[in-house]
Design an enzyme around this catalytic site. Structure first.
Site, short mmCIF file in Angstrom:
data_model
loop_
_atom_site.label_atom_id
_atom_site.label_comp_id
_atom_site.label_asym_id
_atom_site.label_seq_id
_atom_site.Cartn_x
_atom_site.Cartn_y
_atom_site.Cartn_z
N ASP A 119 40.61 44.46 34.35
CA ASP A 119 41.42 45.42 34.45
C ASP A 119 41.23 46.57 33.58
O ASP A 119 40.37 46.39 32.44
CB ASP A 119 42.84 44.90 34.18
CG ASP A 119 43.97 46.00 34.70
OD1 ASP A 119 43.79 46.99 35.02
OD2 ASP A 119 45.12 45.52 34.95
C1 BGC Z 1 46.43 48.47 36.09
C2 BGC Z 1 45.54 48.05 37.39
C3 BGC Z 1 44.94 49.37 38.01
C4 BGC Z 1 44.12 49.98 37.11
C5 BGC Z 1 43.33 51.00 37.59
C6 BGC Z 1 45.49 49.23 35.11
O1 BGC Z 1 46.21 49.81 34.23
O2 BGC Z 1 46.77 47.22 35.41
O3 BGC Z 1 46.44 47.41 38.33
O4 BGC Z 1 44.34 48.80 39.10
O5 BGC Z 1 44.78 50.29 35.97
O6 BGC Z 1 44.24 52.27 37.66
#
Ligand code: BGC
Length: 777
Positions: free
Chosen positions: A270
């Site tokens: 993530d």
């Molecule tokens: C989120 C993810 C997301 C990623 C990219 C993160 O903060 O937890 O779910 O895909 O950002 O935007």
């Protein structure tokens, strides 16, 4: 002549040097992946496992504006970038671009909680296909979704992105979504692996969970989706499980995900997840997103100093290259930037109506009869509908159909005076406020308008019915609270429902409450007042039209909740521990991890064990407001003729049941198959969902036979002492019903001898002793 001669000689020289170049540089797609890797420098390998960050290399414009991240390209070796876009309720990119008159809006589809409430695998696959087509036509390669975490607690700010409190339906929905999206030739990244069930301190919270609960509740949905959907990628989560960041845990990312489950794609972090890039590489977290120069230099240094074997990098690079080979950008797909948004709007409108849940419908108040022409619409969200949650799960859609617009489109009149009151109120309340509290939080909700009883009675005199919409929004980075105005209704909302019902009922007019929410709220204190309650969820850009389709009866509701509505928050089994407790700052442990938002070291111990959602309420006999699997229809169904292929289990069992529409209008019904397993050595929930099927649209009087297959995996529970999934010998009860409480048909079968269904290769036992909830025998 001389000139011609020279230029021909030069062309030959260039041609030959081109051949020489090509023979020096193998090319992805033409040469074996291993050969391409062998030709890479260490720096090139590392560039592939670390994303490009939020800015493109050399300051060049992004490949797709507003995409969440991109991987590096290596043109020398024919390696193209991967463009990753959020997810999961639609594609998230910038809708407009500088010096460009075109627009790049995407369809806002219904959120995960709604999609799960359809219990319709084909429909979810259809939504996935439409979404996948937008990924493709906007020039991206991978959708960052579906969201697969468990609704452990109704206050998790991201529950709207996830499907359910139950791993079986979560896994089935996830697989359907993956299969739909990937049928368009693009990838998915199923997230957040694993146990990211709260947003508070999400980058540093340590989840202490027993191995049984972890495997049965928090990993099982991912396993089903991975084995049935075969996603291109998996996104590890921010949190730690039993003391180790998920992105740094080889047991989770290599032994379980790959060796035991057969996952073939790559794992990405993530955004900014975990702390130690070297540990992440070793664990099998192949790609670090969005990527930073510190991660790059740390990995290069570790290899140079012999602390990280280069063959680990090669392994990770290979996984990424195998996915790149499948990607549309690598294949040279010519995207149009013009997906068929009109066709996709139809898909979202239909899916949304199928997942709305009719919670209450006294005296067949819905669908509204032909005599109802004028509707008084109360509540801020009747005018400003919420189509989806906030943060990365938000979609930039071209338009949203509000409830008012949906009603108008369906031929109803709404009260103009009331509309202008609300629009002035909403305008006034927002004056001077910042438009949003940052992309994670969206705008602050506006308090309900306090209307005096005279106005409400006046509305009752001139209208045929009333609709009150109650709205809630949330998103990543923070959780909801058990406060008035959030999980509970605010005093003004309670008053509004009370006053409107009083005035309209006095005139024998119906009152309908619409819940425009992403997750569960308290209903027990007010649900007796209105005639009908429709749980519309956050239903995407066509929300108003989809609601109108239900309330006019154009669509007969067939949605059922895949998450329990408890009587009060205190009844939730994790209410006392959620979202964990913060720890005193330890200068070493408190080293901030990456990722968005500030996080303090914290710990959340899952004392409820496997007793999450209905597994708890049913086993411990706790009254609920609306039980798991519940939802009404405008017609009735009779379940009959439950048949088992045998009353002795030997490897697999086929179950059939007939469902007949015994009412007056066409409709669809969901048949839910639960098993109650014998508790010999292991304690068992009183029932567990092990299958479901939805009928086609049945005409009045029409029947359909639904078929379910029960294999040994469905009988088994995880025994940590033997590190195995065990189906215990004894009598199993098969229960088929219209909800987890409304069981209509029962039968039993015997398993004569215990079966070890699967022995796991690693054990994930926490160091801490957990005092887990257990039913008394
Ligand atoms: C989120 C993810 C997301 C990623 C990219 C993160 O903060 O937890 O779910 O895909 O950002 O935007």
């Amino acid at each position: 002549m001389k000139k011609i001669l020279i230029s021909s000689v030069l062309s030959i020289v260039f041609f030959l040097s081109g051949i020489a170049q090509n023979s020096i540089n193998p090319k992805l797609g033409k040469d074996r992946v291993k050969k391409v890797i062998a030709a890479m420098t260490l720096e090139e390998k590392v560039s592939l496992v670390v994303g490009t960050g939020s800015i493109m290399p050399g300051g060049s414009p992004p490949l797709v504006a507003g995409a969440a991240g991109t991987s590096y390209s290596l043109p020398r070796l024919g390696i193209t970038s991967l463009v990753l876009t959020d997810g999961p309720a639609g594609v998230r990119i910038s809708p407009t671009r500088e010096n460009d008159l075109n627009s790049y809006y995407c369809t806002a589809f219904p959120v995960g909680t709604l999609l799960a409430s359809t219990w319709d695998i084909d429909l979810v696959q259809k939504v996935g296909k439409a979404m996948g087509n937008e990924v493709l036509e906007y020039g991206a390669d991978i959708l960052l979704g579906p969201g697969m975490n468990t609704h452990r607690n109704p206050l998790c700010g991201r529950n709207f992105e996830y499907y359910s409190e139950d791993p079986y339906i979560t896994g089935k929905m996830g697989a359907a979504m993956i299969n739909g999206v990937e049928s368009e030739g693009v990838g998915t990244s199923i997230k957040h692996f694993a146990a990211n069930n709260a947003e508070t301190n999400r980058n540093s919270v340590n989840i202490i969970v027993s191995e049984r609960a972890l495997r049965e509740i928090y990993l099982e949905g991912f396993r089903i989706a991975i084995q049935e959907g075969k996603p291109w990628t998996v996104m590890s989560s921010y949190n730690l499980i039993n003391g180790i960041y998920t992105s740094e845990n080889p047991d989770l990312l290599t032994s379980i995900l790959r060796k035991d489950w057969g996952f073939k794609g790559f794992v990405m972090t993530d955004w900014g997840g975990g702390k130690n890039p070297v540990a992440q590489m070793i664990a099998g977290n192949d790609l670090l997103m969005p990527g930073s120069s510190t991660q790059t230099s740390t990995i290069i240094k570790a290899v140079t100093e012999g602390k990280l074997e280069e063959k680990i990098l090669d392994r990770n690079v290979e996984k990424i290259l195998n996915v790149i080979l499948e990607s549309p950008r690598f294949k040279g797909f010519k995207f149009t930037n013009k997906p068929d948004l009109k066709a996709h709007a139809e898909v979202t409108r239909q899916a949304a109506a199928e997942g709305m849940v009719l919670l209450k419908n006294d005296s067949a108040s819905l669908p509204l009869g032909r005599s109802i022409k004028n509707i008084a619409t109360f509540g801020n969200t009747s005018y400003e509908i919420i189509t989806g949650g906030t943060g990365s799960g938000d979609v930039n859609e071209a338009y949203r159909v509000s409830l008012i617009e949906g009603l108008h489109n369906a031929g109803f009149k709404t009260n103009d005076d009331l509309s202008s009151l609300y629009s002035s109120w909403l305008k006034l309340s927002k004056t001077g406020r910042p438009r949003s509290r940052g992309f994670m939080m969206g705008s602050r909700p506006v308090e309900e308008l306090s209307l005096n009883q005279d106005i409400i009675s006046g509305m009752a005199n001139v209208s045929d019915a009333a609709i009150i919409t109650i709205g809630r929004n949330s998103g990543e980075g923070s959780d909801r609270t058990n406060a008035k105005g959030d999980f509970q209704l605010s005093d003004l909302e309670q008053q509004l429902i009370k006053n409107v019902t009083k005035a309209f009922k006095a005139g024998r007019k119906k009152v309908i409450v619409i819940l425009n929410v992403g997750g569960v709220i308290e209903t027990a204190s007010w649900r007796d007042l209105p005639d009908a309650i429709l749980l519309a969820w956050q239903a995407g850009q066509e929300t108003g039209n989809s609601i109108a389709d239900i309330i006019t009866g154009k669509v007969n509701p067939s949605g059922k909740i895949a998450t329990t509505f408890p009587m009060t928050y205190d009844d939730v089994p994790s209410a006392k521990t959620f979202p964990g407790k913060e720890l005193p700052a330890d200068p070493v442990a408190a080293q901030p991890a990456g990722g968005f938002g500030r996080s303090k070291p914290a710990v959340d111990t899952y004392n409820e064990g496997i007793y999450v959602g209905y597994r708890y309420y049913e086993t411990f006999k706790i009254k609920t407001a609306y039980e798991f699997g519940y939802g009404l229809s405008y017609t009735n169904f009779i379940f009959s003729d439950l048949k088992l292929s045998s009353d002795k289990f030997s490897g697999s069992l086929t179950v059939t049941v007939d469902v007949k529409n015994s009412g007056n209008v066409a409709g669809k019904e969901v048949a839910e198959l639960y098993l109650s397993a014998p508790a010999v050595k292991l304690d068992k929930p009183s029932l567990e969902l092990k299958g479901f099927a939805k009928t086609k649209l049945l005409k009045p009087g029409e029947s359909q036979t639904l078929t379910f297959i029960i294999d040994s995996r469905r009988l088994s529970s995880f025994d940590p002492a033997r590190s195995s999934w065990i189906a215990e010998a004894g009598k199993y009860q098969v229960k088929i019903g219209a909800s987890s409480k409304d069981i209509r048909q029962r039968s039993t079968f015997i398993l004569a001898k215990e079966i070890t269904v699967k022995k796991e290769t690693v054990s994930l036992v926490p160091k801490e002793k957990i005092y887990e909830l257990k039913p008394t025998k």
